[in-house]
Design an enzyme around this catalytic site. Structure first.
Site, PDB file in Angstrom:
ATOM      1  CE  LYS A  72       0.293  -1.757   4.108  1.00 41.40           C
ATOM      2  NZ  LYS A  72      -0.085  -3.008   4.726  1.00 41.40           N
ATOM      3  CE  LYS A 100      -3.850  -1.587   5.300  1.00 43.49           C
ATOM      4  NZ  LYS A 100      -3.964  -2.153   6.650  1.00 43.49           N
TER       5      LYS A 100
HETATM    6  N1  HSE Z   1      -0.146  -3.896   9.379  1.00 44.97           N
HETATM    7  C1  HSE Z   1      -1.348  -4.015   8.614  1.00 44.97           C
HETATM    8  C2  HSE Z   1      -2.531  -4.061   9.561  1.00 44.97           C
HETATM    9  C3  HSE Z   1      -1.278  -5.286   7.800  1.00 44.97           C
HETATM   10  O1  HSE Z   1      -2.328  -4.241  10.762  1.00 44.97           O
HETATM   11  O2  HSE Z   1      -3.666  -3.880   9.128  1.00 44.97           O
HETATM   12  C4  HSE Z   1      -2.225  -5.318   6.668  1.00 44.97           C
HETATM   13  O3  HSE Z   1      -2.118  -4.235   5.825  1.00 44.97           O
END
Ligand code: HSE
Length: 431
Positions: free
Chosen positions: A103, A203
């Protein structure tokens, strides 16, 4: 039957999951997709990957995969943004499709990567970059294609959701839950990306771009993490009928786009309040469909592999001239003006610590009333030490930070109110 030779770069948590699901579920993937996916090359510097790489060409150098003339598609699972960008650009210039779970790479460089892919007539797909195992990008791109998206709100970081859920249900400390999330492979290599909200902001940038057909707005998102939340505020929120969650929200206001990531109190009556552990959930409101909800594991080896493989199969089946990963053709993506966070409307939770003396509460409520700010709820509790102080928690009705800030300044100027206070947003997710 369509056939695709793929090379996997990186055999960490996600890469090893992709390889094992492709091996274990080879029959079902072939039957359902009518495609043969061959892993012909893997590259990693990780010598403890524990994967079965028998009969697969193995390299220590990831760029070997992008140069391999037998490969149709490169799966980028090395993470980070420098070597990953170089790898993806090399693969594109060598005419290979790319599938990535990265991402950060897409949020920071997505517009130029997609432009290069468009010019080279290849596909770059990144379903696994948002919400782990939930096929959320495909839902926006295909399932909701008939809609103008009005808003989207969700829990999009599994690590912070796991931490807040454990703090709330078990009274565990922030540090101990974070350590467990790292051991389970949920957290990013640098966990500050999770707890400072950066992962969620990357995201949300992708989701905002897809929802509203705009260039990736990463630098313009308001981003706040969960590191400054005392356990007592998780409990005060509960007492008031709310659950503290780390959320991302974007909304189309016509002239402007609102997009922000931060902790917020969610009413216990909202479905999002019962999304616990490493799960993610995204609510999307479209003008035709109204509000829809997508729920599932937001991180972890095989859930993320599930999304990576869905992209691989989609590339195998796609008409690449008609495919657009962001839903809108890349040449139509435009910049939109972003709404200033100070002008975003929501409720506010504010906790002051005050000296326990007669009249202080009425002085606070008078300042609020004089400023035409109404109070929805109020709690007063002794601070658990010998200081003769109390915590006063107020829930305001909907307003903006720019209306509230001068009022809070007046309150903290009162002699009996300490200068420091806790402020959190309250989201009703009702329209
Ligand atoms: N580190 C991210 C989370 C992993 O905890 O959502 C998935 O993108």
């Amino acid at each position: 039957m369509r056939q695709l030779n793929i090379g996997i770069c990186g055999l960490g948590t996600v890469g090893s999951g992709v390889l094992s699901v492709l091996q274990n579920n080879a029959d079902i993937i072939r039957e359902k997709s009518s495609c043969l996916i061959h892993v012909t090359h893997v590259a990693t510097r990780n010598t403890n990957h524990g994967c079965n790489v028998e009969n697969i060409q193995f390299s220590n150098d990831i760029f070997e995969v992008a140069r391999d003339s037998d490969i149709d598609l490169v799966v980028e699972l090395i993470g980070g943004t420098s070597s990953a960008l170089e790898l993806v650009m090399l693969a594109i210039s060598n005419g290979k499709h790319v599938v990535t779970a990265n991402k950060a790479l897409i949020a920071e460089h997505g517009t130029s990567i997609l432009q290069a892919a468009y010019e080279a007539n290849v596909i770059v797909a990144f379903e696994a970059s948002v919400a782990g195992g939930i096929p959320i990008l495909k839902s926006i791109r295909e399932g909701l294609v008939a809609n103008k998206i009005n808003w989207l709100a969700g829990i999009i970081n599994g690590t912070t959701n796991f931490i807040l859920s454990e703090m709330s249900s078990k009274g565990r400390s922030f540090e101990s839950v974070l350590e467990e999330a790292q051991k389970r492979g949920y957290a990013e290599a640098d966990p500050s990306f999770d707890i400072e909200g950066i992962d969620a902001s990357q995201k949300l940038s992708i989701l905002t771009s897809m929802s509203f057909g705009m260039t990736l707005p990463l630098d313009h998102l308001f981003t706040e993490g969960i590191t400054k939340i005392p356990l007592k505020d998780v409990y005060f929120a509960k007492e008031l009928g709310f659950t503290l969650k780390h959320i991302g929200i974007c909304r189309d206001h016509g002239e402007q786009i609102e997009a922000r990531v931060h902790p917020a109190l969610i009413p216990d009556s909202s479905i999002l309040s019962s999304v616990n552990g490493v799960s993610n959930a995204v609510m999307i409101n479209g003008d035709a469909v109204d509000t829809t909800l997508y729920y599932g594991p937001g991180a972890g080896s095989t859930p993320t592999a599930s999304s990576v493989i869905a992209d691989i199969v989609e590339v195998a089946k796609s008409d690449k001239n008609a495919y657009s990963s962001l839903g809108f053709p890349v040449e139509k993506l435009c910049q939109r003006k972003m709404l200033d966070i100070d002008l975003v409307e929501c409720g506010f939770y504010v906790r002051f610590t005050v000296v326990n003396e007669t009249g202080v509460l009425s002085k606070i409520t008078k300042i609020m009333a004089d400023s035409a700010l109404s109070i929805e709820s109020i709690i007063q509790r002794d601070v658990e030490d010998d200081s003769n102080r109390v915590d006063i928690v107020l829930l305001s009705s909907k307003t903006t930070q720019s209306n509230l800030s001068p009022v809070l300044r007046k309150i903290t100027e009162l002699d009996s109110v300490s200068d420091e206070f806790v402020i959190l947003r309250v989201e009703y997710l009702d329209n």
